[in-house]
Design an enzyme around this catalytic site. Sequence first.
Site, short mmCIF file in Angstrom:
data_model
loop_
_atom_site.label_atom_id
_atom_site.label_comp_id
_atom_site.label_asym_id
_atom_site.label_seq_id
_atom_site.Cartn_x
_atom_site.Cartn_y
_atom_site.Cartn_z
N ARG A 76 0.83 -1.21 0.00
CA ARG A 76 0.00 0.00 0.00
C ARG A 76 0.87 1.26 0.00
O ARG A 76 0.44 2.34 -0.38
CB ARG A 76 -0.98 -0.02 1.19
CG ARG A 76 -1.90 1.18 1.25
CD ARG A 76 -3.15 0.94 2.11
NE ARG A 76 -2.89 0.26 3.35
CZ ARG A 76 -2.34 0.82 4.44
NH1 ARG A 76 -1.97 2.08 4.42
NH2 ARG A 76 -2.13 0.10 5.53
N TYR A 130 -15.99 13.87 -18.11
CA TYR A 130 -16.55 12.52 -17.99
C TYR A 130 -17.67 12.55 -16.93
O TYR A 130 -17.52 13.21 -15.89
CB TYR A 130 -15.43 11.54 -17.63
CG TYR A 130 -15.93 10.20 -17.16
CD1 TYR A 130 -16.84 9.47 -17.91
CD2 TYR A 130 -15.49 9.65 -15.96
CE1 TYR A 130 -17.31 8.24 -17.48
CE2 TYR A 130 -15.93 8.42 -15.52
CZ TYR A 130 -16.86 7.72 -16.28
OH TYR A 130 -17.32 6.50 -15.84
N ASP A 195 -7.10 16.54 -17.74
CA ASP A 195 -7.36 15.12 -17.99
C ASP A 195 -6.92 14.83 -19.42
O ASP A 195 -7.52 15.32 -20.38
CB ASP A 195 -8.85 14.82 -17.79
CG ASP A 195 -9.14 13.32 -17.87
OD1 ASP A 195 -8.53 12.66 -18.74
OD2 ASP A 195 -9.95 12.82 -17.09
N LYS A 220 -7.93 3.30 -20.35
CA LYS A 220 -8.28 3.58 -21.73
C LYS A 220 -7.05 3.35 -22.64
O LYS A 220 -6.62 2.23 -22.81
CB LYS A 220 -8.85 5.00 -21.83
CG LYS A 220 -9.93 5.29 -20.76
CD LYS A 220 -11.11 4.39 -20.85
CE LYS A 220 -12.22 4.51 -19.83
NZ LYS A 220 -12.15 5.25 -18.63
#
Length: 396
Positions: A76, A130, A195, A220
């Site tokens: 983590r 988005y 973005d 993507k």
Amino acid sequence: MCEKYAMDSHTGSAAYRSVATRAVHAGKDDLTDLGLHAPPLDLSTTYPSRDAAAEAARLDAFTEGKDDGGPPIYARAANTTVRRFEQALAELEGSEASVAFASGMAALSAVLLARVAAGRPHVVAVRPLYGTSDHLLESGLLGNTTTFASAKEAPSAVTDATGLVVVETPANPTLSEAGIQELADACAPVPVCVDNTFATPALQRPLAHGAAMTLHSATKYLGGHGDVMGGVVACSEEFARALRQVRFVTGGVLHPLAGYQLHRGLATLPVRMRAQSEGAAELARRLLGHPAVSRVHYPGLDGASRPADQMAGGGAMVAFEVTGDAPALIGAVRLITPAVSLGSVDSLIQHPASISHHIMDAASRADAGIPENLIRLSVGLEDVEDLWADLDQALR
Ligand code: PYR
């Protein structure tokens, strides 16, 4: 358009490397010395040590968001495979650092939490975005407040509490473009987060145009094959520390196997973007002349003006408005995959009002300029004639 792809110069440290070369070699400089060809996959969740005092000191550093590349202690905090992907993406974006997350939304959440924690909870967001990003910003779920604005209005929406300007260019789903340098200059010193999911660093490097950071849904184009989920922010080391602090305590880490797949995806990113963009540009031109299509959205189509020298080509996404029943078109395609998401080697088509932007209410969609008859197409690597035949039969 092909000439523009030759615009391969880079502002990062190894300026002699073109983007294509960088994409293949980034994050792999030590492999030959290790006697390896492919990067090792590190699936460890924990990292043993017999020195408790050193472990405690390293944990303090991770808690402060510092990562010196030494032993990770716990996955983590850091993971060596994920670090390789982060290093490679930072090289491609020309940033000091990058920080990877479990998804694009986890990445945006970390950016927002970091700004809220810094006492700058107000965000100016340029629509469209988005759908889930818009929803997250509008809901104030993470303690932020948001003013939505056009790129032109954004500077006047900045207040003393503003900690971030968020913009997508090209934007999801309408492919509208914003001038990054102009926005960054007008909003300074507030950091602008671009973005860059649609353009990718193969076509556009926002940090060279004044952006403070870029954000990706790595699911993507960076992954490129529709089989891996992730998010990443490329930014300064200072901001990366704030993001790692958030990531360490909230746990939205990228899985190492996903880090491996994303790193592998980067190698073919420039060639995929070039081929997919060529297909998209051709389909956009043909759609423009189709009787069942009332409007086509594609950067630079039909001589539309664009921010100068910002993006090398129009990218591989096309949006278009239909005169008939938009959801019915999604049901009528046979080759193109009717699915949300984008950036895969196979073409995907979806109806934003029903899926990618469904979480927004109709008024917010209208404010964002997203028509109900809009279709979004992510163009893959199939032959353009096959794609056109499928679109044409579905539009009839
Ligand atoms: C999109 O289709 O826009 C997502 O990010 C899922």
